[in-house]
Design a protein around this motif. Sequence first.
Motif, PDB file in Angstrom:
ATOM      1  N   LEU A 112       0.828  -1.208   0.000  1.00  0.00           N
ATOM      2  CA  LEU A 112       0.000   0.000   0.000  1.00  0.00           C
ATOM      3  C   LEU A 112       0.862   1.259   0.000  1.00  0.00           C
ATOM      4  N   ALA A 113       1.987   1.206   0.711  1.00  0.00           N
ATOM      5  CA  ALA A 113       2.867   2.378   0.790  1.00  0.00           C
ATOM      6  C   ALA A 113       3.343   2.826  -0.586  1.00  0.00           C
ATOM      7  N   GLU A 114       3.522   1.871  -1.504  1.00  0.00           N
ATOM      8  CA  GLU A 114       3.957   2.223  -2.860  1.00  0.00           C
ATOM      9  C   GLU A 114       2.857   2.967  -3.608  1.00  0.00           C
ATOM     10  N   ILE A 115       1.625   2.494  -3.467  1.00  0.00           N
ATOM     11  CA  ILE A 115       0.486   3.177  -4.098  1.00  0.00           C
ATOM     12  C   ILE A 115       0.319   4.564  -3.490  1.00  0.00           C
ATOM     13  N   GLU A 116       0.466   4.652  -2.175  1.00  0.00           N
ATOM     14  CA  GLU A 116       0.346   5.947  -1.493  1.00  0.00           C
ATOM     15  C   GLU A 116       1.409   6.923  -1.972  1.00  0.00           C
ATOM     16  N   GLN A 117       2.611   6.405  -2.293  1.00  0.00           N
ATOM     17  CA  GLN A 117       3.673   7.263  -2.818  1.00  0.00           C
ATOM     18  C   GLN A 117       3.300   7.809  -4.191  1.00  0.00           C
ATOM     19  N   TYR A 118       2.737   6.949  -5.044  1.00  0.00           N
ATOM     20  CA  TYR A 118       2.259   7.421  -6.350  1.00  0.00           C
ATOM     21  C   TYR A 118       1.196   8.502  -6.177  1.00  0.00           C
ATOM     22  N   ILE A 119       0.250   8.261  -5.288  1.00  0.00           N
ATOM     23  CA  ILE A 119      -0.822   9.233  -5.058  1.00  0.00           C
ATOM     24  C   ILE A 119      -0.255  10.550  -4.537  1.00  0.00           C
ATOM     25  N   LYS A 120       0.731  10.462  -3.654  1.00  0.00           N
ATOM     26  CA  LYS A 120       1.361  11.674  -3.113  1.00  0.00           C
ATOM     27  C   LYS A 120       2.045  12.474  -4.220  1.00  0.00           C
ATOM     28  N   ILE A 121       2.759  11.776  -5.096  1.00  0.00           N
ATOM     29  CA  ILE A 121       3.459  12.434  -6.208  1.00  0.00           C
ATOM     30  C   ILE A 121       2.467  13.145  -7.119  1.00  0.00           C
ATOM     31  N   TYR A 122       1.414  12.437  -7.510  1.00  0.00           N
ATOM     32  CA  TYR A 122       0.462  13.040  -8.439  1.00  0.00           C
ATOM     33  C   TYR A 122      -0.477  14.024  -7.755  1.00  0.00           C
ATOM     34  N   TYR A 169       0.815  16.197  -5.649  1.00  0.00           N
ATOM     35  CA  TYR A 169       1.657  17.393  -5.771  1.00  0.00           C
ATOM     36  C   TYR A 169       1.462  18.028  -7.152  1.00  0.00           C
ATOM     37  N   ILE A 170       1.498  17.188  -8.189  1.00  0.00           N
ATOM     38  CA  ILE A 170       1.308  17.694  -9.558  1.00  0.00           C
ATOM     39  C   ILE A 170      -0.074  18.325  -9.704  1.00  0.00           C
ATOM     40  N   LYS A 171      -1.067  17.677  -9.108  1.00  0.00           N
ATOM     41  CA  LYS A 171      -2.447  18.164  -9.164  1.00  0.00           C
ATOM     42  C   LYS A 171      -2.573  19.523  -8.470  1.00  0.00           C
ATOM     43  N   ASN A 172      -1.995  19.654  -7.292  1.00  0.00           N
ATOM     44  CA  ASN A 172      -2.150  20.888  -6.517  1.00  0.00           C
ATOM     45  C   ASN A 172      -1.266  22.021  -7.021  1.00  0.00           C
ATOM     46  N   GLN A 173      -0.202  21.680  -7.753  1.00  0.00           N
ATOM     47  CA  GLN A 173       0.673  22.716  -8.302  1.00  0.00           C
ATOM     48  C   GLN A 173      -0.075  23.611  -9.282  1.00  0.00           C
ATOM     49  N   VAL A 174      -1.171  23.098  -9.832  1.00  0.00           N
ATOM     50  CA  VAL A 174      -1.921  23.852 -10.836  1.00  0.00           C
ATOM     51  C   VAL A 174      -2.492  25.153 -10.253  1.00  0.00           C
ATOM     52  N   LYS A 175      -2.663  25.203  -8.938  1.00  0.00           N
ATOM     53  CA  LYS A 175      -3.198  26.418  -8.297  1.00  0.00           C
ATOM     54  C   LYS A 175      -2.275  27.612  -8.515  1.00  0.00           C
ATOM     55  N   GLU A 176      -0.979  27.340  -8.724  1.00  0.00           N
ATOM     56  CA  GLU A 176      -0.008  28.413  -8.923  1.00  0.00           C
ATOM     57  C   GLU A 176      -0.017  28.949 -10.362  1.00  0.00           C
ATOM     58  N   LEU A 177      -0.816  28.320 -11.230  1.00  0.00           N
ATOM     59  CA  LEU A 177      -0.792  28.652 -12.658  1.00  0.00           C
ATOM     60  C   LEU A 177      -2.045  29.407 -13.106  1.00  0.00           C
ATOM     61  N   ALA A 189      -7.588  20.071 -16.158  1.00  0.00           N
ATOM     62  CA  ALA A 189      -8.142  18.787 -16.591  1.00  0.00           C
ATOM     63  C   ALA A 189      -7.039  17.750 -16.766  1.00  0.00           C
ATOM     64  N   LYS A 190      -5.906  18.182 -17.268  1.00  0.00           N
ATOM     65  CA  LYS A 190      -4.816  17.255 -17.559  1.00  0.00           C
ATOM     66  C   LYS A 190      -4.258  16.622 -16.290  1.00  0.00           C
ATOM     67  N   VAL A 191      -4.097  17.426 -15.231  1.00  0.00           N
ATOM     68  CA  VAL A 191      -3.560  16.853 -13.987  1.00  0.00           C
ATOM     69  C   VAL A 191      -4.541  15.851 -13.380  1.00  0.00           C
ATOM     70  N   MET A 192      -5.830  16.073 -13.614  1.00  0.00           N
ATOM     71  CA  MET A 192      -6.823  15.111 -13.129  1.00  0.00           C
ATOM     72  C   MET A 192      -6.782  13.822 -13.948  1.00  0.00           C
ATOM     73  N   ILE A 193      -6.483  13.943 -15.229  1.00  0.00           N
ATOM     74  CA  ILE A 193      -6.327  12.749 -16.062  1.00  0.00           C
ATOM     75  C   ILE A 193      -5.125  11.932 -15.587  1.00  0.00           C
ATOM     76  N   TYR A 194      -4.024  12.608 -15.246  1.00  0.00           N
ATOM     77  CA  TYR A 194      -2.860  11.899 -14.698  1.00  0.00           C
ATOM     78  C   TYR A 194      -3.267  11.079 -13.471  1.00  0.00           C
ATOM     79  N   MET A 195      -3.979  11.723 -12.539  1.00  0.00           N
ATOM     80  CA  MET A 195      -4.386  11.018 -11.319  1.00  0.00           C
ATOM     81  C   MET A 195      -5.365   9.892 -11.642  1.00  0.00           C
TER      82      MET A 195
END
Length: 350
Positions: free
Chosen positions: A239-249, A251-259, A270-276
């Motif tokens: 589970l920790a590996e899946i949680e790491q993927y979710i944490k990474i994406y 970050y990518i998802k929330n970074q969009v607020k700066e744009l 929309a694109k960052v949500m597709i990644y997740m």
Amino acid sequence: MEKEYKVTIGMPVYGVEKYIRKCILSVLNQSFEGETEILVVDDLGPDRSMDIVRELQASHPKGSTIRILTQPQNMGCWAARNRILDEAQGKYLLLVDSDDYLAEDAVEKMYEAAEKYEAEAVYGSVESVDEEGRSSNFSQGDMKLPFKTLLGKDLLASYANQNLHATLYNFIWNVLLRTDFIKQHHLRFHETRFADDILFETDMQPLIERAVLLPDETYFYVLRPGSLSNFQLRKEIKLAEIEQYIKIYSYIKNQVKELKDKPYYETRCAKVMIYMFYIICGALKNRDKITPRLTDKAIRDAMRHPIGLCEILKFKTNRMANLGFWLIGALPPACSVAALKFVAKKKKLI
């Protein structure tokens, strides 16, 4: 008097005994004639990888260009890459994964483009190959680039986010970067077990104002069997590996607020949500292998849209896609998972 290097080529080395000779030789045998330094970071792997590097350092006519940096302990790729950022002396930096290899004229072509257009970043095209060097069908549209000069604020990121399809790969290897650009923006690799290159690129891409894309295949990406993300070949996934993927994406998802002020903002949302969505589809497809169990709530929370409903309703681009993702993230956990499964099955992802 210290040499003035035109290019630094940097690579972390850990557990790549089978691949490292081909990689190092591809770097040493470059057609580029300018002063080059090769930084090899020894991450204290368990095999003979570094013995091979030292052998080539001693025997190859250009072996003296190799500088070995030894980590104090095994620290991971992110730390090795940060060590390269700290130590690089070249005007430009090219990162290479030590299980891949370069085309013979890669540095020459990328350097010429960088100098001609005063570019901060030059992206080459990528060819995916198997371990024997045979071309693979894995190479996607985002790895085969057109010739394009993107010389102006937001032009590179706008190109990468022109629509919901992948148009520019989000890896950091095979990108020739100006080292002063990296230092100016204090760019660093995040501490993470994997995908540190994707996070770096997420931070970097909106900052680039002068970029060149090349159709020339400058990099050969080797598809290795049994890789970290190759879930289908594994009987158990922590589970920790899946949680790491979710944490990474996340970050990518929330970074969009700066744009928010960027011309590509609504498409990027929309694109960052597709990644997740793709990450969650992978987890759902292999959910029975994940231990302990990945909960419905964790899945729903991963799919929460970073932007509020009122703002999305004002979008002029990709409004329906963003609304769909917002709704999935707003549903109760069990309903959210059911909706995700329905969409994933329609798209034949699970």
